[in-house]
Design a protein around this motif. Structure first.
Motif: not given
Length: 208
Positions: A153-159
């Motif tokens: 989730a953290d990576l998806k949100a950042a992207v």
């Protein structure tokens, strides 16, 4: 019994009103006389303050073209909070950025009724810096909209956050280049198209 306003509260209200009048005066005078034909003294006089007071609020005349990064982010944050909870995260971010960009696009275009390259450099630099400064903050807001069990989730949100803000930066650079070439490119339409391109890329990736 009416509530009492403390001296500190009155001072803050006075500061907010002065800042509002300075921005209002700048927008009106830039529209009537153009950016180059308006002086700091003109804007200060509109707000009924001294030039010295003006510089307590803004570092230069160019700083009047756009609000600071904190204010821009507040617009984005408010716009994002109003998006439907079931809206896809990328759609929500793009729509929030569009809603937040409108007032700033309008005021900037008014001020640049007679575009000058050095002013556009200032505007582009300030906007790009503002968006870069709150990439992490926007990432946090996006992650809150994701389902709790979202993988990475953290990576998806950042992207999502960085992709949307990169689209804004691409629009600013493209708009500047088009204006330099004499091509009309106004309003938020280029931003709409840029977000459409993001969706097209996502569709292509899904079909690959």
């Amino acid at each position: 019994m009416p509530s009492e306003i403390t001296p500190a509260g009155l001072r803050e209200r006075k500061k907010e009103e002065t800042r509002r009048l300075l921005l209002e005066g700048a927008a009106r005078l830039f529209g009537e006389r153009g950016f180059e034909g308006t002086t700091v003294a003109d804007v200060a006089a509109y707000a009924n303050v001294s030039v010295r007071t003006f510089f307590r609020y803004f570092e230069s005349k160019e700083a009047l073209l756009l609000p600071d990064g904190v204010e821009i982010f507040a617009y984005v944050e408010n716009a994002l909070s109003e998006r439907p909870a079931d809206e896809a995260p990328l759609d929500a971010v793009c729509n929030a950025l569009l809603a937040a960009a409108e007032p700033f696009s309008a005021s900037t275009l008014t001020a640049l009724s007679h575009p000058l390259e050095d002013i556009e450099n200032v505007v582009t630099t300030r906007l790009v810096q503002a968006f870069s400064d709150f990439e992490e903050r926007l990432t946090v807001l996006v992650q809150r909209r994701l389902p709790p069990d979202t993988p990475d989730a953290d990576l998806k949100a950042a992207v999502i956050a960085c992709a949307a803000l990169s689209a804004v930066r691409a629009v600013l650079r493209t708009r500047r280049a088009r204006r330099a070439s004499g091509i009309a490119d106004t309003g938020t339409a280029p931003l709409v198209r840029a977000f459409g391109i993001l969706h097209e890329i996502g569709t292509l990736e899904q079909g690959a």
